[in-house]
Design a protein around this motif. Sequence first.
Motif, PDB file in Angstrom:
ATOM      1  N   SER A 187     114.909  -3.619  33.728  1.00 48.83           N
ATOM      2  CA  SER A 187     113.590  -3.126  33.334  1.00 48.83           C
ATOM      3  C   SER A 187     113.126  -1.942  34.175  1.00 48.83           C
ATOM      4  N   GLY A 188     114.051  -1.334  34.907  1.00 49.04           N
ATOM      5  CA  GLY A 188     113.689  -0.194  35.739  1.00 49.04           C
ATOM      6  C   GLY A 188     114.903   0.353  36.467  1.00 49.04           C
ATOM      7  N   LEU A 189     114.668   1.320  37.349  1.00 50.19           N
ATOM      8  CA  LEU A 189     115.752   1.976  38.081  1.00 50.19           C
ATOM      9  C   LEU A 189     115.552   1.853  39.581  1.00 50.19           C
ATOM     10  N   ALA A 190     116.675   1.878  40.309  1.00 47.42           N
ATOM     11  CA  ALA A 190     116.666   1.961  41.772  1.00 47.42           C
ATOM     12  C   ALA A 190     117.442   3.233  42.119  1.00 47.42           C
ATOM     13  N   VAL A 191     116.754   4.201  42.704  1.00 49.89           N
ATOM     14  CA  VAL A 191     117.330   5.513  42.992  1.00 49.89           C
ATOM     15  C   VAL A 191     117.339   5.767  44.498  1.00 49.89           C
ATOM     16  N   PRO A 192     118.106   6.783  44.944  1.00 57.77           N
ATOM     17  CA  PRO A 192     118.120   7.095  46.370  1.00 57.77           C
ATOM     18  C   PRO A 192     116.708   7.255  46.937  1.00 57.77           C
TER      19      PRO A 192
END
Length: 132
Positions: free
Chosen positions: A83-88
Amino acid sequence: MNMSVLPHQYPFLLIDRVAETEPGKWAKGYKLIAENDWFITENQQEMPFSLIIEALAQVAAFTALKDSTELGFLSSVKKAECSGLAVPGDKLDLFFEAVRYKRGFLFGKGIASVNGQKVAEAELGIFMESKN
């Protein structure tokens, strides 16, 4: 928590720390996502969903540990939802809560979040095995 409890090593140790745990009930950990993580490439700018699920499973193994002679392995994934993103630059918070323990298997729900916003969740099964 001592990360050597897990059999994983770089590049497949996908959690930086298990901050808290109540064995048999729950565990909390995190992964700091960095631009130099092996899974971040020119074409892949976020942590892949499958690796977020694996990170949840690694935290879940700490919930299941009774002592340092056991290892936990991911055995099942159900109702996985992205349900979402994990980015640097993100801190990926990982939480696993046990629902039941049956014949060497621990079952429960894992939730991954960034800044309090859920990015993934899944029902996980962890198989516990003695190192000996």
